[in-house]
Design an enzyme around this catalytic site. Structure first.
Site, PDB file in Angstrom:
ATOM      1  N   HIS A 108       0.873  -1.188   0.000  1.00 62.39           N
ATOM      2  CA  HIS A 108       0.000   0.000   0.000  1.00 62.39           C
ATOM      3  C   HIS A 108       0.905   1.232   0.000  1.00 62.39           C
ATOM      4  O   HIS A 108       1.740   1.383   0.888  1.00 62.39           O
ATOM      5  CB  HIS A 108      -0.905  -0.006   1.230  1.00 62.39           C
ATOM      6  N   ARG A 152      -0.407   4.478  -0.364  1.00 58.82           N
ATOM      7  CA  ARG A 152      -1.157   5.572   0.304  1.00 58.82           C
ATOM      8  C   ARG A 152      -1.278   6.860  -0.488  1.00 58.82           C
ATOM      9  O   ARG A 152      -1.770   7.850   0.040  1.00 58.82           O
ATOM     10  CB  ARG A 152      -0.557   5.902   1.680  1.00 58.82           C
ATOM     11  N   ASP A 166      -8.792  -5.062  -2.739  1.00 62.96           N
ATOM     12  CA  ASP A 166      -8.128  -5.315  -1.460  1.00 62.96           C
ATOM     13  C   ASP A 166      -8.541  -4.342  -0.354  1.00 62.96           C
ATOM     14  O   ASP A 166      -8.700  -3.147  -0.580  1.00 62.96           O
ATOM     15  CB  ASP A 166      -6.609  -5.251  -1.621  1.00 62.96           C
ATOM     16  N   HIS A 195      -2.914 -12.706   1.355  1.00 64.63           N
ATOM     17  CA  HIS A 195      -2.613 -12.880   2.789  1.00 64.63           C
ATOM     18  C   HIS A 195      -3.406 -13.995   3.485  1.00 64.63           C
ATOM     19  O   HIS A 195      -4.099 -13.771   4.468  1.00 64.63           O
ATOM     20  CB  HIS A 195      -2.771 -11.572   3.559  1.00 64.63           C
ATOM     21  N   ASP A 204       2.167  -7.182   2.350  1.00 63.26           N
ATOM     22  CA  ASP A 204       0.999  -6.407   2.765  1.00 63.26           C
ATOM     23  C   ASP A 204       1.451  -5.158   3.551  1.00 63.26           C
ATOM     24  O   ASP A 204       0.895  -4.801   4.581  1.00 63.26           O
ATOM     25  CB  ASP A 204       0.015  -7.242   3.604  1.00 63.26           C
TER      26      ASP A 204
END
Lengths: 428, 312
Positions: free
Chosen positions: A64, A66, A154, A234, A307
């Site tokens: 991620h 952001r 996700d 995950h 992740d």
């Protein structure tokens, strides 16, 4: 051929699982591409890699970044710095930014920033439903043209099975695999940690393994019906792993990834209410952890992904119930996995490196993660033996939300090379 | 050698050893006498400031703590969620740091989130007393239960204690459990399977059961937990009526209860739901004595914790 762009990596142990190579072999680089060592000019610079592992650039399929939306926690630029420091030459950012990356324009935005400010390759993932709301299909054809390598909602999970069924079928037309965050939202019911002995002891709302298992079972069925790929993100529970193992035996196009934290930690860690142990899916029991390790060994789980989920200290420094899910992982993944999987004797180095090279390449159906001559020189050099203590203050990520601060680990990436350029270098 | 209290916080009974629990109970014994005097006040906490920091509403526990603080001559401030800046978006930690900056000695804290007092206690110099955090812990409730049992039965070791009701959501059950086990009792947790997690049975000397007769037969102490209507709405059982028919302590079930068994309840009771009204008022009930003892136990805890703060 300019000499300064030519290198020879000498004396390293080349491990390239796609080509089945594990031997001492030199690697040539010319103008950013892998080259025959014999063709590299004698004036090329030499990198001595004796005692080190030379691997195709590692791929992290689940991060991620952001940006846009929460750049206080991470940006595309800082995320790629963290990736480089962690030994990754390619990363797949999830589309759950704000706004959600569900249009060609948003994908072009990511690619433009990555190209301008980033130091590793950013392979964008598009949302599969508009706003990742699980209701209307996103413009998947347009996303494909804009350059996405996969589709994912996700952070959320399409709850309506009919919509999911169409998504799997439709994405097949574009050769785009679906990366699914498996979560039954009703069963989730406000849970904050694994539903088991420790949630019962601590009096916290549990997230039962069935939250994941229900949707993994659904995905197995829909992947079978559509004859197309669903990759389980995950994966955390023994029961879901069993479903994946069984499905793969039957030739269904299901794959799965595990995270370093599910490999290394269990729900007992939550007992001190440290929010750096709060993630979704949650840390599960020791039995689940053992199931993950066994599935990595037998190939049921073919990918390790971090992740990487940056959050600011302010967001995480709250009551456990109110903290956001997720931890950073790019800069600790390789060290944690070397320590937990290789040095403890569960996986060979080749098996481990495969989870970041061959595994992702197969899921994505791309010709990456290997070092054939003529391919871009994306290379990770790993020292498996040096011991050190993880220090979050040295992270290049903007965020520090890690449970591994202060952990003693063995092994780390010492150089990351993207298109023949060093983007991380701890070698002399 | 005399063992001395050394903790600045009381967060959970799980952390305490048996001698620490007994020290609190022995101290409470002395403080109980104070409340029986004409002048019900001692100067033990004179000059100390206590903040009752209640992020989750509470009447009974807050009143009990407030009175305990007053009888120890402490200065008191009450901060509730609506009067604090938390409703304006300040984080819990910032609010607690502000309280600490006022040189407050003790923070008595109630919060709906499990672990919130642990989170604060490790980050402030003030002592923190947990007055209930989510479904995690409610140490002073458990201590007053232990005090009452010990006073009535003369001992705790070897007793069979049954805790009946919504164990899943109960901080009282979780705290009683650790205290009872630490002092040598055997514990049965009973109620519908939706509300009694079977994981508890993994603990030594703990039994899980779903049948009232089995739960009460042979029990020396029966502790009934309050059932909340919202649990029915969340689908844990079909109706309050069915709950009380199957898992309430009725006159009929009383046939299986030992004549000298104690009937306890942390309150507030739902008459006719967890137990028949006549049983709540009957000779075996010690429900109101629990309230009285709660005051003594909280005085003891405040006194001991205040006694080992750094600035002393």
């Amino acid at each position: 051929m300019t000499e300064k762009n030519s290198w020879i990596i000498k004396g390293g142990r080349l491990i390239d699982p796609v080509r089945g190579i594990d031997e001492i072999r030199d690697i040539g680089i010319m103008d950013g591409f892998v080259a025959d060592v014999a063709e590299v000019p004698s004036s090329a610079q030499t990198i001595m890699a004796e005692g080190l592992i030379v691997a195709p650039g590692l791929i992290d399929m689940h991060v991620h970044l952001r940006q846009p939306g929460k750049t206080a926690a991470e940006t595309i630029a800082t995320g790629t710095f963290a990736a480089a420091a962690g030994g990754f030459t390619s990363i797949l950012p999830m589309p759950n930014t704000s706004p959600v990356a569900d249009t060609p324009a948003s994908i072009e935005y990511i690619r433009a920033h990555a190209l301008r400010e980033g130091v590793v390759k950013v392979l964008p993932v598009g949302a599969m439903t508009k706003g990742s709301e699980g209701k209307e299909m996103a413009g998947i054809g347009g996303l494909k043209k804009a350059g996405v390598v996969a589709l994912s909602d996700d952070g959320k999970c399409v709850q309506n099975h009919e919509i999911m069924r169409h998504l799997v079928e439709y994405s097949k037309s574009f050769n785009l695999p679906i990366l699914d965050h498996c979560e039954d939202e009703i069963l989730m019911s406000g849970g904050v940690m694994h539903d088991g002995y420790w949630s019962v002891i601590l009096g916290m709302r549990g997230i039962t393994s069935a939250v994941e298992e229900m949707m993994v079972a659904r995905d197995v069925i829909l992947a079978r019906m559509a004859g197309w790929k669903i990759h389980i993100q995950h994966i955390s529970a023994r029961e879901s792993i069993e479903l994946v193992r069984n499905a793969r035996r039957r030739g269904i196009m299901i794959s799965a990834e595990a995270t370093p934290h599910h490999i290394a930690l269990t729900d007992e860690c939550v007992k001190n209410f440290d929010t750096n142990y709060k993630m979704n899916p949650p840390l599960r029991s020791e039995d689940d952890r053992q199931a993950i390790i066994a599935a990595l060994k037998d190939g049921t789980i073919s990918v390790i992904a971090s992740d990487h989920a940056p959050h600011t200290e302010t967001e995480k420094l709250v009551e456990f119930d109110y903290a956001p899910f997720g931890i950073v992982g790019l800069e600790t993944a390789v060290s944690i996995c070397l320590t937990e999987l290789y040095h403890k004797g569960y996986l060979t180095l080749s098996e481990l490196i495969s989870k970041w090279t061959k595994g992702p390449a197969e899921v994505l159906g791309l010709d990456i993660g290997t070092l054939n001559e003529g391919m871009p020189a994306d290379i990770t050099i790993i020292d498996t033996e040096t011991e050190f203590v993880i220090d979050k203050e040295r992270f290049l990520s903007k965020s520090r939300n890690t449970p591994f601060h202060g952990c003693k680990v063995k092994g780390r990436p010492v150089a990351t090379i993207v298109n023949g350029i060093f983007v991380h270098n701890l070698m002399s | 050698m005399e063992q001395r209290w050394t903790r600045k916080d009381l967060l959970s009974l799980e952390d305490l050893s048996d001698w620490e629990i007994n020290l609190i109970l022995d101290t409470a014994q002395e403080f109980k006498k104070v409340s029986q005097r004409k002048v019900k006040k001692v100067p033990a906490l004179r000059g100390k400031t206590v903040v009752n920091f209640f992020i989750e509403p509470s009447t009974r526990t807050r009143i009990s703590f407030e009175l305990a603080e007053q009888r120890l001559s402490a200065d008191i401030i009450n901060v509730s969620a609506s009067s604090s800046s938390i409703s304006k978006g300040e984080t819990l930690l910032d609010t607690a740091k502000n309280i600490e900056a006022l040189q407050v000695d003790l923070i008595v804290m109630r919060h709906s989130a499990a672990g919130a007092p642990n989170f604060i206690a490790s980050r402030v110099k003030s002592g923190v007393i947990n007055a209930g955090d989510g479904a995690h812990s409610h140490p002073t409730q458990a201590l007053l239960d232990l005090f009452t049992i010990r006073e009535k039965k003369g001992k705790i070791k070897g007793l069979n204690v049954s805790i009946i009701g919504d164990i899943l959501h109960s901080r009282v059950a979780r705290s009683d459990l650790w205290g009872l086990l630490s002092l040598g009792a055997n514990v049965t947790l009973a109620g519908p399977a939706t509300l009694v997690p079977r994981e508890f049975a993994k603990i030594d000397r703990v039994k899980v059961c779903h049948n009232m007769r089995e739960a009460v037969e042979g029990a020396d102490v029966i502790n009934l937990l309050r059932i909340q209507h919202e649990r029915q709405r969340a689908g844990f059982f079909p109706s309050i009526n069915e709950y009380s028919n199957v898992f309430g302590l009725s006159k009929e079930t009383m046939k299986y209860v030992k004549p000298d068994a104690l009937i306890m309840h942390p309150g507030p009771i739902n008459r006719g739901v967890e137990l028949d009204s006549s049983i709540a008022d009957g000779s075996q009930s010690v429900i109101l004595e629990q309230v009285t003892n709660g005051l003594a136990v909280r005085m003891a805890v405040l006194f001991l914790v205040a006694g080992c703060l750094k600035n002393d």
